[in-house]
Design a protein around this motif. Structure first.
Motif, mmCIF file in Angstrom:
data_model
loop_
_atom_site.group_PDB
_atom_site.id
_atom_site.type_symbol
_atom_site.label_atom_id
_atom_site.label_comp_id
_atom_site.label_asym_id
_atom_site.label_seq_id
_atom_site.Cartn_x
_atom_site.Cartn_y
_atom_site.Cartn_z
ATOM 1 N N THR A 1 -15.444 58.837 -6.938
ATOM 2 C CA THR A 1 -14.094 59.394 -6.895
ATOM 3 C C THR A 1 -13.581 59.670 -8.300
ATOM 4 O O THR A 1 -13.113 60.773 -8.599
ATOM 5 C CB THR A 1 -13.128 58.427 -6.180
ATOM 6 N N LEU A 2 -13.670 58.688 -9.167
ATOM 7 C CA LEU A 2 -13.272 58.845 -10.563
ATOM 8 C C LEU A 2 -14.449 59.295 -11.424
ATOM 9 O O LEU A 2 -14.311 60.186 -12.270
ATOM 10 C CB LEU A 2 -12.704 57.528 -11.088
ATOM 11 N N VAL A 3 -15.589 58.684 -11.193
ATOM 12 C CA VAL A 3 -16.811 59.036 -11.943
ATOM 13 C C VAL A 3 -17.969 59.253 -10.969
ATOM 14 O O VAL A 3 -18.097 58.536 -9.976
ATOM 15 C CB VAL A 3 -17.189 57.941 -12.966
ATOM 16 N N ASP A 4 -18.802 60.225 -11.256
ATOM 17 C CA ASP A 4 -19.934 60.545 -10.386
ATOM 18 C C ASP A 4 -21.138 59.707 -10.798
ATOM 19 O O ASP A 4 -22.140 60.216 -11.307
ATOM 20 C CB ASP A 4 -20.257 62.038 -10.475
ATOM 21 N N THR A 5 -21.033 58.405 -10.571
ATOM 22 C CA THR A 5 -22.090 57.491 -10.993
ATOM 23 C C THR A 5 -23.143 57.252 -9.920
ATOM 24 O O THR A 5 -24.109 56.529 -10.167
ATOM 25 C CB THR A 5 -21.486 56.122 -11.382
ATOM 26 N N GLU A 6 -22.962 57.852 -8.743
ATOM 27 C CA GLU A 6 -23.953 57.609 -7.689
ATOM 28 C C GLU A 6 -25.378 57.948 -8.139
ATOM 29 O O GLU A 6 -26.313 57.181 -7.847
ATOM 30 C CB GLU A 6 -23.587 58.364 -6.412
ATOM 31 N N PRO A 7 -25.612 59.066 -8.847
ATOM 32 C CA PRO A 7 -26.976 59.312 -9.336
ATOM 33 C C PRO A 7 -27.485 58.210 -10.259
ATOM 34 O O PRO A 7 -28.688 57.905 -10.272
ATOM 35 C CB PRO A 7 -26.857 60.647 -10.070
ATOM 36 N N TYR A 8 -26.586 57.600 -11.030
ATOM 37 C CA TYR A 8 -26.979 56.508 -11.909
ATOM 38 C C TYR A 8 -27.413 55.294 -11.094
ATOM 39 O O TYR A 8 -28.428 54.643 -11.405
ATOM 40 C CB TYR A 8 -25.822 56.118 -12.833
ATOM 41 N N TRP A 9 -26.645 54.978 -10.054
ATOM 42 C CA TRP A 9 -27.007 53.863 -9.181
ATOM 43 C C TRP A 9 -28.330 54.138 -8.479
ATOM 44 O O TRP A 9 -29.204 53.263 -8.397
ATOM 45 C CB TRP A 9 -25.913 53.625 -8.127
ATOM 46 N N MET A 10 -28.494 55.357 -7.981
ATOM 47 C CA MET A 10 -29.722 55.703 -7.262
ATOM 48 C C MET A 10 -30.941 55.591 -8.169
ATOM 49 O O MET A 10 -31.997 55.096 -7.766
ATOM 50 C CB MET A 10 -29.610 57.116 -6.680
ATOM 51 N N SER A 11 -30.794 56.042 -9.404
ATOM 52 C CA SER A 11 -31.887 55.949 -10.373
ATOM 53 C C SER A 11 -32.224 54.496 -10.678
ATOM 54 O O SER A 11 -33.410 54.109 -10.723
ATOM 55 C CB SER A 11 -31.492 56.679 -11.659
ATOM 56 N N ALA A 12 -31.207 53.676 -10.864
ATOM 57 C CA ALA A 12 -31.426 52.253 -11.148
ATOM 58 C C ALA A 12 -32.094 51.551 -9.973
ATOM 59 O O ALA A 12 -33.003 50.724 -10.151
ATOM 60 C CB ALA A 12 -30.101 51.580 -11.492
ATOM 61 N N GLN A 13 -31.662 51.880 -8.761
ATOM 62 C CA GLN A 13 -32.264 51.300 -7.560
ATOM 63 C C GLN A 13 -33.733 51.691 -7.442
ATOM 64 O O GLN A 13 -34.599 50.843 -7.163
ATOM 65 C CB GLN A 13 -31.500 51.770 -6.327
ATOM 66 N N SER A 14 -34.004 52.975 -7.651
ATOM 67 C CA SER A 14 -35.376 53.466 -7.539
ATOM 68 C C SER A 14 -36.283 52.799 -8.570
ATOM 69 O O SER A 14 -37.401 52.357 -8.249
ATOM 70 C CB SER A 14 -35.401 54.988 -7.727
ATOM 71 N N ASP A 15 -35.808 52.705 -9.811
ATOM 72 C CA ASP A 15 -36.612 52.085 -10.870
ATOM 73 C C ASP A 15 -36.917 50.626 -10.537
ATOM 74 O O ASP A 15 -38.043 50.147 -10.754
ATOM 75 C CB ASP A 15 -35.868 52.159 -12.210
ATOM 76 N N LEU A 16 -35.925 49.924 -10.013
ATOM 77 C CA LEU A 16 -36.121 48.512 -9.693
ATOM 78 C C LEU A 16 -37.135 48.342 -8.567
ATOM 79 O O LEU A 16 -38.073 47.531 -8.676
ATOM 80 C CB LEU A 16 -34.790 47.876 -9.289
ATOM 81 N N ILE A 17 -36.977 49.088 -7.503
ATOM 82 C CA ILE A 17 -37.893 48.970 -6.363
ATOM 83 C C ILE A 17 -39.307 49.387 -6.750
ATOM 84 O O ILE A 17 -40.290 48.721 -6.383
ATOM 85 C CB ILE A 17 -37.371 49.813 -5.185
ATOM 86 N N GLU A 18 -39.419 50.462 -7.509
ATOM 87 C CA GLU A 18 -40.752 50.920 -7.924
ATOM 88 C C GLU A 18 -41.435 49.923 -8.843
ATOM 89 O O GLU A 18 -42.669 49.827 -8.855
ATOM 90 C CB GLU A 18 -40.627 52.285 -8.593
ATOM 91 N N SER A 19 -40.641 49.158 -9.608
ATOM 92 C CA SER A 19 -41.241 48.146 -10.486
ATOM 93 C C SER A 19 -41.887 47.019 -9.687
ATOM 94 O O SER A 19 -42.716 46.267 -10.209
ATOM 95 C CB SER A 19 -40.186 47.570 -11.437
ATOM 96 N N TYR A 20 -41.523 46.926 -8.399
ATOM 97 C CA TYR A 20 -42.124 45.952 -7.491
ATOM 98 C C TYR A 20 -43.120 46.606 -6.540
ATOM 99 O O TYR A 20 -43.540 46.002 -5.562
ATOM 100 C CB TYR A 20 -41.037 45.223 -6.692
ATOM 101 N N GLY A 21 -43.477 47.845 -6.838
ATOM 102 C CA GLY A 21 -44.492 48.534 -6.048
ATOM 103 C C GLY A 21 -43.980 49.218 -4.803
ATOM 104 O O GLY A 21 -44.773 49.708 -3.983
ATOM 105 N N GLY A 22 -42.658 49.287 -4.638
ATOM 106 C CA GLY A 22 -42.079 49.915 -3.447
ATOM 107 C C GLY A 22 -41.658 51.348 -3.699
ATOM 108 O O GLY A 22 -41.834 51.891 -4.792
ATOM 109 N N THR A 23 -41.124 51.972 -2.672
ATOM 110 C CA THR A 23 -40.619 53.338 -2.781
ATOM 111 C C THR A 23 -39.179 53.386 -2.292
ATOM 112 O O THR A 23 -38.754 52.574 -1.466
ATOM 113 C CB THR A 23 -41.462 54.320 -1.941
ATOM 114 N N TRP A 24 -38.419 54.359 -2.779
ATOM 115 C CA TRP A 24 -36.995 54.481 -2.484
ATOM 116 C C TRP A 24 -36.654 55.962 -2.362
ATOM 117 O O TRP A 24 -36.876 56.733 -3.283
ATOM 118 C CB TRP A 24 -36.195 53.836 -3.600
ATOM 119 N N SER A 25 -36.135 56.357 -1.225
ATOM 120 C CA SER A 25 -35.836 57.767 -0.985
ATOM 121 C C SER A 25 -34.353 58.057 -1.207
ATOM 122 O O SER A 25 -33.510 57.152 -1.198
ATOM 123 C CB SER A 25 -36.206 58.157 0.444
#
Length: 224
Positions: free
Chosen positions: A4-28
């Motif tokens: 609403t104030l800041v479009d940080t959703e792409p930042y959150w999505m990127s952080a989530q993906s990086d974390l899951i992939e570091s454990y060998g998982g995938t994130w869509s």
């Protein structure tokens, strides 16, 4: 705040993906969209279900750190948001930032706004029940010393809109990543660009007078 104030959703999505992939998982992208507007506890639990072995608090801290790092490089302001917020403050209207991000993240974003934008912040760790529960908005209204029925909330997510409306607040939805057509928003604006304090007052007056929008909330043009 986020969406609403800041479009940080792409930042959150990127952080989530990086974390899951570091454990060998995938994130869509579709999986990430399911978390938009949710409390970080739910996000952490989802990360754990995807194979991340960190504690819930550790997941929240790590994701927050990564998003804050990205914000420091570039603050992705939503169109019209700061301008409307500035006009609200110039009019002397009390404001609260109601977010499910943790306090240090909210204060980090707040520090880049460039003016004293909020009287208070209600963050994710301030409440027992995350959005879509109304606790956060009820807490904000109480801290400002106002009745929820005298408040206006602006939200971009289904969880956020539901939280605000359930608190008895006139709720304006500004959809971004997710459609709010079937949400309990009282009015939908496609953008905050060009919006004024008078527009907020009109939306609030119509809602409180019982002149509610149709079941499928009216989507107005930015300058209607």
């Amino acid at each position: 705040m986020d969406g609403t104030l800041v479009d940080t959703e792409p930042y959150w999505m990127s952080a989530q993906s990086d974390l899951i992939e570091s454990y060998g998982g995938t994130w869509s992208h579709d999986e990430a969209l399911q978390l938009v507007g949710s409390g970080l506890g739910r996000t952490a639990q989802t990360m754990q279900a995807k194979g991340v072995t960190l504690s819930e608090d550790a997941v929240i801290s790590l994701l927050t750190d990564r998003v804050m790092e990205q914000i420091t490089v570039s603050v992705p302001w939503r169109p019209g948001a700061r301008e409307l917020l500035s006009a609200i403050r110039e009019a002397g209207i009390p404001t609260a930032l109601v977010t499910m991000s943790i306090g240090r993240m909210a204060e980090h974003v707040r520090s880049f706004i460039g003016f004293d934008a909020f009287d208070l912040v209600v963050s994710g760790e301030s409440v027992t029940h995350a959005k879509p529960h109304p606790e956060a908005y009820l807490m904000a209204a109480a801290a400002l010393g106002v009745d929820p029925i005298d408040c206006v909330g602006i939200e971009d997510s289904i969880a956020g809109v539901t939280s605000s409306a359930a608190a008895g607040i006139t709720t304006i939805g500004v959809p971004h990543y997710l459609s709010l057509d079937t949400s309990p928003a009282h009015v939908l604006w496609p953008t905050l660009v060009g919006r004024t304090v008078a527009d907020l007052a009109e939306a609030h007056s119509l809602q409180r007078a019982g002149d509610r929008m149709p079941a499928a909330p009216l989507t107005e043009s930015p300058h209607s």
